[in-house]
Design an enzyme around this catalytic site. Sequence first.
Site, short mmCIF file in Angstrom:
data_model
loop_
_atom_site.label_atom_id
_atom_site.label_comp_id
_atom_site.label_asym_id
_atom_site.label_seq_id
_atom_site.Cartn_x
_atom_site.Cartn_y
_atom_site.Cartn_z
N GLY A 80 0.81 -1.20 0.00
CA GLY A 80 0.00 0.00 0.00
C GLY A 80 0.85 1.26 0.00
O GLY A 80 1.93 1.31 -0.60
N SER A 81 0.39 2.26 0.70
CA SER A 81 1.02 3.58 0.63
C SER A 81 2.39 3.67 1.29
O SER A 81 3.08 4.68 1.11
CB SER A 81 0.08 4.63 1.25
OG SER A 81 -1.08 4.78 0.45
N THR A 82 2.80 2.67 2.06
CA THR A 82 4.17 2.70 2.58
C THR A 82 5.18 2.68 1.43
O THR A 82 6.30 3.19 1.57
CB THR A 82 4.45 1.53 3.53
OG1 THR A 82 4.24 0.29 2.85
CG2 THR A 82 3.55 1.59 4.76
N LYS A 97 5.09 4.39 -1.13
CA LYS A 97 5.27 5.75 -1.65
C LYS A 97 6.62 6.33 -1.25
O LYS A 97 7.14 7.24 -1.92
CB LYS A 97 4.13 6.64 -1.18
CG LYS A 97 2.78 6.28 -1.82
CD LYS A 97 1.61 7.04 -1.20
CE LYS A 97 0.28 6.62 -1.84
NZ LYS A 97 -0.88 7.26 -1.19
#
Length: 482
Positions: free
Chosen positions: A213-215, A217
Amino acid sequence: MNKTIRRASVFALLLVFSLLIRATWVQFYEGRALADDKDNRRNAIETYAEPLGNIIVAGESVTGSAATPDSDLEYRRTYTDGELYAAVTGYASQAYAPTQLEGIYADLLNGTDTRLKTVVDSVTGERADPGNVITTIDPAVQKAAYDALGDKKGAAVAIDPATGRILAVVSTPSYDPSSLTDANTAGTAWKKLTADADKPLTNRALRQPLPPGSTFKLVVAAAALEDGLYSSVDERTDSADPYTLPGTTTVLSNENPSAPCEDATIRVALQYSCNNVFAHMAVQLGQDELRATAERFGFNDETRDVPVRAYPSVYPSGMDESSTALTGIGQFDVTATPLQMAMVSATLANGGKLVSPHMVSQVTDGGGNVLTDYDDEASTTQVVSSDTAEQLRSAMRTVVEDGTGTNARIDGATVGGKTGTAQHGENNSKTPYAWFTSYAEADGKEVAVAVVVEQSNAARSEVSGNGLAAPVAKAMMQAAIG
């Protein structure tokens, strides 16, 4: 001698030669295979004829050996706080092949490692005194992670960024290795554990990669800064909101519709976890550039030993632009283990340098003499520049101080992090995975952690990296720097 007798003699001689050749083949070529056969009980009898060496945590043995009366296997393995340390020790069983550290260092722990033999042992043929495995695990950090995860299904890893020493490896639900050690009772425990839908024998911390997920990014941002796409985390990006995936009519939404994500800087995009910014950024960079950066952090590495072989985290290839965009938010076919995401934070915390993570400090002989010092052998790789690392640390602090990661704040400490909520199941039909990766420093101490919660009792609407995973990370960081 008549012809018949002569022929019979020659035939008998050939039979003798055949038997001698076969006996020689068995003894010198097949002997090792027979000796190593899992069904050869002599191996188990020899292994458990004496107490095994021990696995050490902070100077204390978390393993032991106990006599087994009325059995040709004289000793069995025992464990202290078995469920707490199961993801580290694994198990040594009279009935099943050993796992984790028990398996990797089986020869050392049972005294058959050639490095343990003395001159007297070599002459007498006696088995040497067993050696010991000294881990890097910090019991306070390990227990903090285990207690904070509680009845959640998930995993956590903590690393000292400066040394690569792994301070905690926790996987829940766990199991008690002692239930598998005795051949008379191991079968029942094995059937129960392998039938459990929650898979307690799986080491989720090292060997179960999931969409990060957004980790992820953080990796995308690092690639953008290293590539020169943007010079600073405070430079405005070219990011339409809403963002339509290239070549499709699919509009990628942000979790917070009111967040200032249009043309947001990297700092603001991390603070609010803006999907549009990082999806477009992944397309701008291209999959090759993004994959190269991910691989420097450790993705796609099939030989990562800590010393347990970690399952590879994956950044895919052969994608179109819409799929590449989804990788920018840690979806599509991107996967990562908690170990991998802890390595990302550890690298950024350590000025862009990744020190090879390891959870064994030393192995010693029975007298305490060091046979191998893994702390001295740890390698260092410059993954990103010190400037990129400093900028992303600063942006991660904004996430914790005034963004989506506020549950990780620690009074008196500098904390930076990144939340993630990864979609799970077709059309996101199943409960999302909650992620958090972070670093903390105070009073000269520092730590990097990653936590994933696969499932909990929380309502779906309450599943988030900040709500479920950040409190676990906070507990671990407090234990490490407190």
